[in-house]
Enzyme design. Structure first.
Site, PDB file in Angstrom:
ATOM      1  N   GLY A  83     -51.328  29.903  -6.558  1.00 51.63           N
ATOM      2  CA  GLY A  83     -51.942  28.596  -6.380  1.00 51.63           C
ATOM      3  C   GLY A  83     -50.921  27.503  -6.111  1.00 51.63           C
ATOM      4  O   GLY A  83     -51.101  26.667  -5.214  1.00 51.63           O
ATOM      5  N   ARG A 138     -47.622  41.668   6.597  1.00 56.39           N
ATOM      6  CA  ARG A 138     -46.758  42.730   6.040  1.00 56.39           C
ATOM      7  C   ARG A 138     -46.515  43.811   7.089  1.00 56.39           C
ATOM      8  O   ARG A 138     -45.388  44.298   7.262  1.00 56.39           O
ATOM      9  CB  ARG A 138     -47.433  43.337   4.800  1.00 56.39           C
ATOM     10  CG  ARG A 138     -47.379  42.409   3.617  1.00 56.39           C
ATOM     11  CD  ARG A 138     -48.050  42.991   2.382  1.00 56.39           C
ATOM     12  NE  ARG A 138     -47.754  42.135   1.234  1.00 56.39           N
ATOM     13  CZ  ARG A 138     -48.526  42.006   0.174  1.00 56.39           C
ATOM     14  NH1 ARG A 138     -49.650  42.700   0.082  1.00 56.39           N
ATOM     15  NH2 ARG A 138     -48.185  41.211  -0.810  1.00 56.39           N
ATOM     16  N   ASP A 167     -56.305  23.936 -13.218  1.00 54.00           N
ATOM     17  CA  ASP A 167     -56.037  25.146 -14.012  1.00 54.00           C
ATOM     18  C   ASP A 167     -56.570  24.886 -15.417  1.00 54.00           C
ATOM     19  O   ASP A 167     -56.836  23.747 -15.781  1.00 54.00           O
ATOM     20  CB  ASP A 167     -54.513  25.400 -14.062  1.00 54.00           C
ATOM     21  CG  ASP A 167     -54.158  26.834 -14.431  1.00 54.00           C
ATOM     22  OD1 ASP A 167     -53.728  27.593 -13.542  1.00 54.00           O
ATOM     23  OD2 ASP A 167     -54.331  27.217 -15.616  1.00 54.00           O
ATOM     24  N   ARG A 190     -51.828  41.592 -10.961  1.00 51.00           N
ATOM     25  CA  ARG A 190     -51.578  42.968 -11.406  1.00 51.00           C
ATOM     26  C   ARG A 190     -50.259  43.108 -12.152  1.00 51.00           C
ATOM     27  O   ARG A 190     -49.315  42.381 -11.903  1.00 51.00           O
ATOM     28  CB  ARG A 190     -51.496  43.901 -10.187  1.00 51.00           C
ATOM     29  CG  ARG A 190     -52.825  44.302  -9.669  1.00 51.00           C
ATOM     30  CD  ARG A 190     -52.681  45.413  -8.672  1.00 51.00           C
ATOM     31  NE  ARG A 190     -52.195  44.969  -7.378  1.00 51.00           N
ATOM     32  CZ  ARG A 190     -51.887  45.800  -6.390  1.00 51.00           C
ATOM     33  NH1 ARG A 190     -51.993  47.109  -6.571  1.00 51.00           N
ATOM     34  NH2 ARG A 190     -51.486  45.330  -5.233  1.00 51.00           N
ATOM     35  N   HIS A 232     -59.072  45.219   1.140  1.00 51.34           N
ATOM     36  CA  HIS A 232     -57.746  44.870   0.629  1.00 51.34           C
ATOM     37  C   HIS A 232     -57.464  45.862  -0.490  1.00 51.34           C
ATOM     38  O   HIS A 232     -57.585  45.565  -1.654  1.00 51.34           O
ATOM     39  CB  HIS A 232     -57.793  43.440   0.084  1.00 51.34           C
ATOM     40  CG  HIS A 232     -56.438  42.888  -0.253  1.00 51.34           C
ATOM     41  ND1 HIS A 232     -55.340  43.031   0.559  1.00 51.34           N
ATOM     42  CD2 HIS A 232     -56.007  42.159  -1.314  1.00 51.34           C
ATOM     43  CE1 HIS A 232     -54.300  42.423   0.003  1.00 51.34           C
ATOM     44  NE2 HIS A 232     -54.681  41.893  -1.135  1.00 51.34           N
ATOM     45  N   VAL A 237     -59.004  34.368  -3.130  1.00 52.06           N
ATOM     46  CA  VAL A 237     -57.832  35.253  -3.032  1.00 52.06           C
ATOM     47  C   VAL A 237     -57.672  36.094  -4.298  1.00 52.06           C
ATOM     48  O   VAL A 237     -56.851  37.002  -4.345  1.00 52.06           O
ATOM     49  CB  VAL A 237     -56.524  34.469  -2.754  1.00 52.06           C
ATOM     50  CG1 VAL A 237     -56.690  33.509  -1.603  1.00 52.06           C
ATOM     51  CG2 VAL A 237     -56.006  33.747  -3.977  1.00 52.06           C
ATOM     52  N   ASN A 288     -58.004  38.870  -6.990  1.00 51.27           N
ATOM     53  CA  ASN A 288     -58.275  40.305  -6.844  1.00 51.27           C
ATOM     54  C   ASN A 288     -59.178  40.835  -7.954  1.00 51.27           C
ATOM     55  O   ASN A 288     -59.209  40.259  -9.036  1.00 51.27           O
ATOM     56  CB  ASN A 288     -56.950  41.070  -6.873  1.00 51.27           C
ATOM     57  CG  ASN A 288     -56.297  41.072  -5.513  1.00 51.27           C
ATOM     58  OD1 ASN A 288     -56.943  41.386  -4.519  1.00 51.27           O
ATOM     59  ND2 ASN A 288     -55.023  40.710  -5.457  1.00 51.27           N
ATOM     60  N   ASN A 302     -61.362  39.217 -14.127  1.00 49.66           N
ATOM     61  CA  ASN A 302     -61.382  38.243 -13.033  1.00 49.66           C
ATOM     62  C   ASN A 302     -62.801  37.895 -12.579  1.00 49.66           C
ATOM     63  O   ASN A 302     -63.048  36.792 -12.103  1.00 49.66           O
ATOM     64  CB  ASN A 302     -60.522  38.736 -11.865  1.00 49.66           C
ATOM     65  CG  ASN A 302     -59.037  38.555 -12.161  1.00 49.66           C
ATOM     66  OD1 ASN A 302     -58.677  37.961 -13.177  1.00 49.66           O
ATOM     67  ND2 ASN A 302     -58.172  39.043 -11.288  1.00 49.66           N
ATOM     68  N   ARG A 329     -55.800  46.971  -8.068  1.00 50.31           N
ATOM     69  CA  ARG A 329     -56.532  45.695  -8.035  1.00 50.31           C
ATOM     70  C   ARG A 329     -57.856  45.842  -8.786  1.00 50.31           C
ATOM     71  O   ARG A 329     -58.368  44.897  -9.364  1.00 50.31           O
ATOM     72  CB  ARG A 329     -56.770  45.267  -6.576  1.00 50.31           C
ATOM     73  CG  ARG A 329     -55.478  44.922  -5.845  1.00 50.31           C
ATOM     74  CD  ARG A 329     -55.716  44.381  -4.452  1.00 50.31           C
ATOM     75  NE  ARG A 329     -54.472  44.021  -3.801  1.00 50.31           N
ATOM     76  CZ  ARG A 329     -53.793  44.816  -2.966  1.00 50.31           C
ATOM     77  NH1 ARG A 329     -54.258  46.006  -2.666  1.00 50.31           N
ATOM     78  NH2 ARG A 329     -52.662  44.399  -2.427  1.00 50.31           N
TER      79      ARG A 329
HETATM   80  N1  APR Z   1     -59.737  28.398 -14.300  1.00 47.20           N
HETATM   81  C1  APR Z   1     -58.633  27.957 -13.689  1.00 47.20           C
HETATM   82  N2  APR Z   1     -57.472  28.621 -13.733  1.00 47.20           N
HETATM   83  C2  APR Z   1     -57.437  29.759 -14.410  1.00 47.20           C
HETATM   84  C3  APR Z   1     -58.567  30.286 -15.064  1.00 47.20           C
HETATM   85  C4  APR Z   1     -59.764  29.548 -14.998  1.00 47.20           C
HETATM   86  N3  APR Z   1     -60.877  29.961 -15.584  1.00 47.20           N
HETATM   87  N4  APR Z   1     -58.191  31.458 -15.649  1.00 47.20           N
HETATM   88  C5  APR Z   1     -56.909  31.664 -15.377  1.00 47.20           C
HETATM   89  N5  APR Z   1     -56.429  30.641 -14.619  1.00 47.20           N
HETATM   90  C6  APR Z   1     -55.088  30.414 -14.120  1.00 47.20           C
HETATM   91  C7  APR Z   1     -53.996  30.786 -15.103  1.00 47.20           C
HETATM   92  O1  APR Z   1     -53.860  29.807 -16.113  1.00 47.20           O
HETATM   93  C8  APR Z   1     -52.786  30.857 -14.192  1.00 47.20           C
HETATM   94  O2  APR Z   1     -52.108  29.620 -14.113  1.00 47.20           O
HETATM   95  O3  APR Z   1     -54.822  31.240 -12.992  1.00 47.20           O
HETATM   96  C9  APR Z   1     -53.397  31.223 -12.833  1.00 47.20           C
HETATM   97  C10 APR Z   1     -52.957  32.590 -12.312  1.00 47.20           C
HETATM   98  O4  APR Z   1     -51.620  32.480 -12.018  1.00 47.20           O
HETATM   99  P1  APR Z   1     -50.604  33.716 -12.052  1.00 47.20           P
HETATM  100  O5  APR Z   1     -50.754  34.430 -13.366  1.00 47.20           O
HETATM  101  O6  APR Z   1     -49.256  33.199 -11.658  1.00 47.20           O
HETATM  102  O7  APR Z   1     -51.196  34.704 -10.951  1.00 47.20           O
HETATM  103  P2  APR Z   1     -51.006  34.595  -9.352  1.00 47.20           P
HETATM  104  O8  APR Z   1     -49.818  35.378  -8.935  1.00 47.20           O
HETATM  105  O9  APR Z   1     -51.099  33.171  -8.963  1.00 47.20           O
HETATM  106  O10 APR Z   1     -52.274  35.403  -8.842  1.00 47.20           O
HETATM  107  C11 APR Z   1     -53.586  34.875  -8.927  1.00 47.20           C
HETATM  108  O11 APR Z   1     -54.253  36.071  -6.948  1.00 47.20           O
HETATM  109  O12 APR Z   1     -53.167  37.748  -5.747  1.00 47.20           O
HETATM  110  C12 APR Z   1     -54.140  37.446  -6.677  1.00 47.20           C
HETATM  111  O13 APR Z   1     -54.147  39.430  -8.051  1.00 47.20           O
HETATM  112  C13 APR Z   1     -53.808  38.077  -8.008  1.00 47.20           C
HETATM  113  O14 APR Z   1     -55.955  37.705  -8.957  1.00 47.20           O
HETATM  114  C14 APR Z   1     -54.630  37.236  -8.944  1.00 47.20           C
HETATM  115  C15 APR Z   1     -54.571  35.849  -8.298  1.00 47.20           C
END
Ligand code: APR
Length: 314
Positions: free
Chosen positions: A13, A151, A33, A82, A175, A118, A120, A95, A88
């Site tokens: 994000g 990729r 978030d 993941r 995907h 986006v 997964n 999720n 996934r």
């Molecule tokens: N509302 C808003 N944000 C949320 C919620 C929610 N209900 N639940 C979790 N989050 C936030 C988390 O607090 C975190 O900041 O989602 C964010 C996820 O960030 P990362 O753990 O860094 O994951 P990221 O690499 O960004 O991947 C997010 O994209 O590629 C896909 O598989 C991956 O499903 C995953 C997503």
């Protein structure tokens, strides 16, 4: 006034918000978030980069959906990424809960938005977002094909030595395991891929592309890829905001293309102000069409898994 919201201020994000802000195509980019302070801190930091990088888009960080009101496009990244060894699909239950909650809150304030998912597992989460939002299907799409194609292009560039910018690569399907890299639509310097590489090498690149996400997860140990994924998501947002009509591989609702319907699947589509403006039926080989059908069946089965969870908003 154009406004884009990015839900989830994690790796995916935050880099998506940064790319969108730096592209200077929206008046405002909102990051939200559940973690207090995180989106606000990121927004402040990004805004302070504006005079250096030279863009005007204002980034707002918030934990309150009221601040997302009137968004034109929303990118949903909220959810868990993941860990090594996970597929996934292992992310499905947790999720699904997050995406349902996020979409319900978004719709309260931005009932006209276009949603790009986006989170997964991508194909199911896109289906879920469409069902929970109640939006017309052309306004809900998923990002996967842009990333998988990028990729594939990177690997083709490595194998051929050709300039990365001279390569056209396409992946369709899901995907995941039933991703369909499409060698017949790939070009190196405008010429068919088959003229540049032998069939065995192409097969190797196809396999590496299919497990391209897992390769990065394995290296990172914590979290999944985000630089190429955020570039892909930002490109889709840009096509929609600017109503460019650009053709991109995206996860879109099929309505009979290639004889497939009623399922979210990776296809080539023109993107514009309405979201998915048109799905293209580019000629494919018989094997590629068969693989696409196989992917459609696999996604439909996985959507059934989602229904078993009873979290599809119905
Ligand atoms: N509302 C808003 N944000 C949320 C919620 C929610 N209900 N639940 C979790 N989050 C936030 C988390 O607090 C975190 O900041 O989602 C964010 C996820 O960030 P990362 O753990 O860094 O994951 P990221 O690499 O960004 O991947 C997010 O994209 O590629 C896909 O598989 C991956 O499903 C995953 C997503």
């Amino acid at each position: 006034m154009s406004k884009v919201t990015v839900v989830g201020a994690g790796k995916y994000g935050s880099t998506t918000a940064q790319r969108l802000a730096e592209a200077d195509i929206a008046d405002e980019v909102v990051i939200t978030d559940i973690v207090e302070g995180l989106p606000q801190g990121l927004a402040l930091d990004m805004n302070q980069s504006r005079p250096v990088v030279g863009y005007r888009t204002l980034v707002t960080g918030t934990n309150d959906y009221a601040d997302t009101a009137g968004s034109d496009v929303v990118v949903i990244t909220a959810g868990l990424p993941r860990k090594p060894g996970m597929t996934r699909m292992d992310l499905l239950e947790v999720n699904a809960g997050i995406v349902t909650n996020v979409v319900n809150q978004l719709m309260e304030y931005s009932p006209e938005a276009i949603l790009i998912v986006v989170t997964n597992p991508l194909d199911q989460m896109t289906t879920l977002a469409a069902e929970v939002s109640g939006l017309p299907r052309h306004k809900v799409l998923g990002q996967a094909g842009m990333l998988d194609s990028a990729r594939f292009a990177h690997f083709i560039s490595g194998a051929t030595g050709a300039d990365i910018l001279d390569i056209e690569a396409v992946t369709l399907g899901s995907h995941g395991a039933t991703m369909v890299p499409v060698p017949s639509l790939c070009k190196v310097g405008g010429k068919p891929l088959a003229e540049a590489l032998d069939a065995d090498t192409i097969d190797e690149l196809v396999d590496r592309t299919r497990s391209g996400g897992a390769e990065i997860v394995g290296l990172l140990k914590t979290g999944s890829a985000y630089y190429a994924p955020s570039a892909a998501a930002a490109a889709m947002v840009e096509a929609i905001l600017t109503d460019s009509g650009a053709t991109m591989p995206v996860c879109a609702w099929t309505e009979g293309q290639y004889g497939i319907e009623g399922v979210y699947l990776g296809v080539l589509a023109k993107l514009g102000a309405s979201g998915v403006a048109e799905i293209l039926e580019t000629p494919l080989t018989e094997t590629e069409v068969a693989a696409l059908h196989e992917a459609a069946v696999a996604v439909k089965e996985k959507v059934e898994d989602l229904r078993q969870l009873g979290q599809d908003g119905e």
